[in-house]
Design an enzyme around this catalytic site. Structure first.
Site, PDB file in Angstrom:
ATOM      1  N   SER A  94       0.824  -1.210   0.000  1.00 46.43           N
ATOM      2  CA  SER A  94       0.000   0.000   0.000  1.00 46.43           C
ATOM      3  C   SER A  94       0.862   1.266   0.000  1.00 46.43           C
ATOM      4  CB  SER A  94      -0.956  -0.039   1.204  1.00 46.43           C
ATOM      5  OG  SER A  94      -1.930   0.969   1.136  1.00 46.43           O
ATOM      6  N   HIS A 122      -8.337  -4.931   1.615  1.00 41.96           N
ATOM      7  CA  HIS A 122      -7.110  -4.151   1.762  1.00 41.96           C
ATOM      8  C   HIS A 122      -6.310  -4.539   3.003  1.00 41.96           C
ATOM      9  CE1 HIS A 122      -4.592  -0.942   0.320  1.00 41.96           C
ATOM     10  NE2 HIS A 122      -4.519  -0.438   1.543  1.00 41.96           N
TER      11      HIS A 122
END
Length: 467
Positions: A243, A443
């Site tokens: 990320s 995520h």
């Protein structure tokens, strides 16, 4: 007075625990666990530290009774002739809130977790050109290993602990070490272990928090790379980003192209450069109101998001009621609780969220709203002073020549397939592969997912073995 109170509480606590030893465990196992009211935090624990020590010492003498069982017993069983029951209850209220999150690795630092599992480790400190003192956690390579250095960088709202707090079976740091790599876990400025500066105090100087992920890419990451290469006497290293860790890598390469020669390969999990197709409704809503939110955050002089007190409360609430946190995660990232082990989640929540700077979060909201991967937008007038243009310049991904292997999922509401494909396209020949992961990967699952090892890490290791 307080000394007398401490001793009274300690004595009554010991008497109570002695009584507890005689309680039938079956009675406790059949009981429902009560949630402790948050209002107890209004009571200071300053004058109860002595009590805590006594309680902790007695805990170790009681076998077969969990914290939850003990909590229920303390709150519901009333032994005869017990003095200061009300004060003792408050003492236990506070103490139990502390120990609820002390399950598995929730309260351990990265070095402590590594030591717990028998992995030799070191803590290295790197001072950046602008005075920030960063911590690198190294898992020392064992005998008969490759000794190839790999730098692993965390995402937003987490730090290096996210790669080890989930344990030896799920933690990427352990998995890489077991494969023979010399593992270096980075921590960017502002994270707990990198919250130091040569002249600025993070608790008193707002200037300390005047940074975004741009500074992390232009200053922090180059300093980390140079340090690892200097210590290991290697010419290049492997890089694994998750990320925000991928964002920082792209920024470094776009602003310091010479570092392409220092990276063998970039393994990018949930690559973040473009966020124009983000599916998370809460984040898109915040992006729409980004300037309004940023204005009021500045008015109230909030430099860190979320504020320290909010993090304290959130971690305690999450440790007691994971259902509440699951709902929060589900709202933002469509996170599914059945995709992660409960102990793994508890350990992870002990370190989440790591506060970030106001500017850092605002910068991400800017690229969500604009759809561009570009520098921080100060506003038209300030942009002309800083950049010489009314709009901030974009980062040129064509300057990246290091092979990048991207991993993304259709179920990740933060990083969409469209945005990941766009990154690969702009990387051109530097995009070694674009891997759409089969399976439901949200995520947060990139670091805590129960199947992440088989779905992602195994392929990641096989690709790295080719460089």
């Amino acid at each position: 007075m307080f000394k007398v109170l401490k001793h009274l509480i300690a004595e009554s606590t010991i008497k109570y625990l002695d009584w507890l030893k005689g309680t039938r465990i079956q009675e406790l196992e059949d009981s429902k666990i009560l949630l402790i009211h948050m209002r107890v935090y209004q009571v200071t624990s300053k004058y109860l530290s002595f009590c805590f020590k006594k309680i902790h010492n007695q805990f170790s003498k009681i076998q077969g009774i969990s914290y939850y069982q003990l909590a229920f017993s303390v709150l519901n069983k009333k032994p005869n002739k017990m003095a200061n029951q009300k004060v003792l209850s408050v003492c236990f209220f506070i103490y139990l809130f502390r120990v609820f999150v002390d399950k598995e690795n929730a309260h351990l630092t990265t070095p402590q977790i590594l030591t717990k599992y028998g992995y030799s480790n070191e803590v290295h400190h790197v001072t950046t050109s602008d005075g920030y003192i960063l911590a690198l956690h190294r898992i020392l390579p064992g005998k008969n290993t490759t000794h190839k250095p790999v730098l692993v960088l965390h995402g937003l709202f987490v730090d290096s602990s996210s790669f080890v707090s989930t344990g030896v079976d799920h933690g990427l740091g352990f998995i890489l070490a077991d494969e023979g790599y010399d593992v270096w876990l980075g921590n960017v400025r502002g994270t707990p272990s990198s919250r130091n500066h040569t002249t600025l105090n993070p608790n008193r100087d707002p200037k300390f928090w005047d940074f975004s992920w741009h500074e992390m890419g232009t200053i922090d990451l180059p300093a980390m790379v140079d340090h690892v290469l200097n210590v290991t006497h290697q010419a290049s290293l492997y890089y694994v980003g998750y990320s925000q860790g991928t964002t920082i890598f792209f920024v470094m390469m776009a602003t310091h192209p010479t570092y392409n020669a220092k990276i063998k390969v970039h393994m990018a999990m949930a690559p973040v450069a473009y966020l124009g197709h983000m599916k998370s409704v809460p984040i898109r809503t915040m992006a729409t109101w980004k300037d309004f939110l940023n204005f009021w955050i500045k008015v109230f002089k909030i430099n860190v998001v979320p504020p320290k007190n909010a993090v304290f409360v959130l971690r305690r609430v999450c440790s007691v009621s994971s259902r509440f946190c699951n709902l929060v995660f589900m709202a933002i990232f469509a996170y599914k609780p059945n995709q992660v082990d409960s102990n793994t989640l508890t350990s992870f929540l002990g370190h989440f969220p790591v506060p970030i700077s106001r500017k850092q979060g605002h910068h991400y909201l800017q690229i969500v709203k604009s759809g561009y991967f570009r520098r921080y937008d100060f506003g038209r007038r300030m942009n002309e002073e800083v950049y010489g243009f009314s709009t901030p310049p974009s980062y040129n991904l064509s300057l990246v020549t290091t092979k990048c292997h991207l991993f993304y999922s259709r179920d990740d509401l933060a990083v969409s397939e469209e945005d990941a494909v766009r990154v690969c396209k702009e990387l051109g020949g530097a995009c070694g592969s674009s891997n759409l992961v089969n399976g439901t990967i949200k995520h947060m699952d990139w670091v805590i997912g129960i199947r992440i090892r088989e779905l992602v890490y195994s392929k990641l290791l096989s690709i790295m073995a080719n460089y």
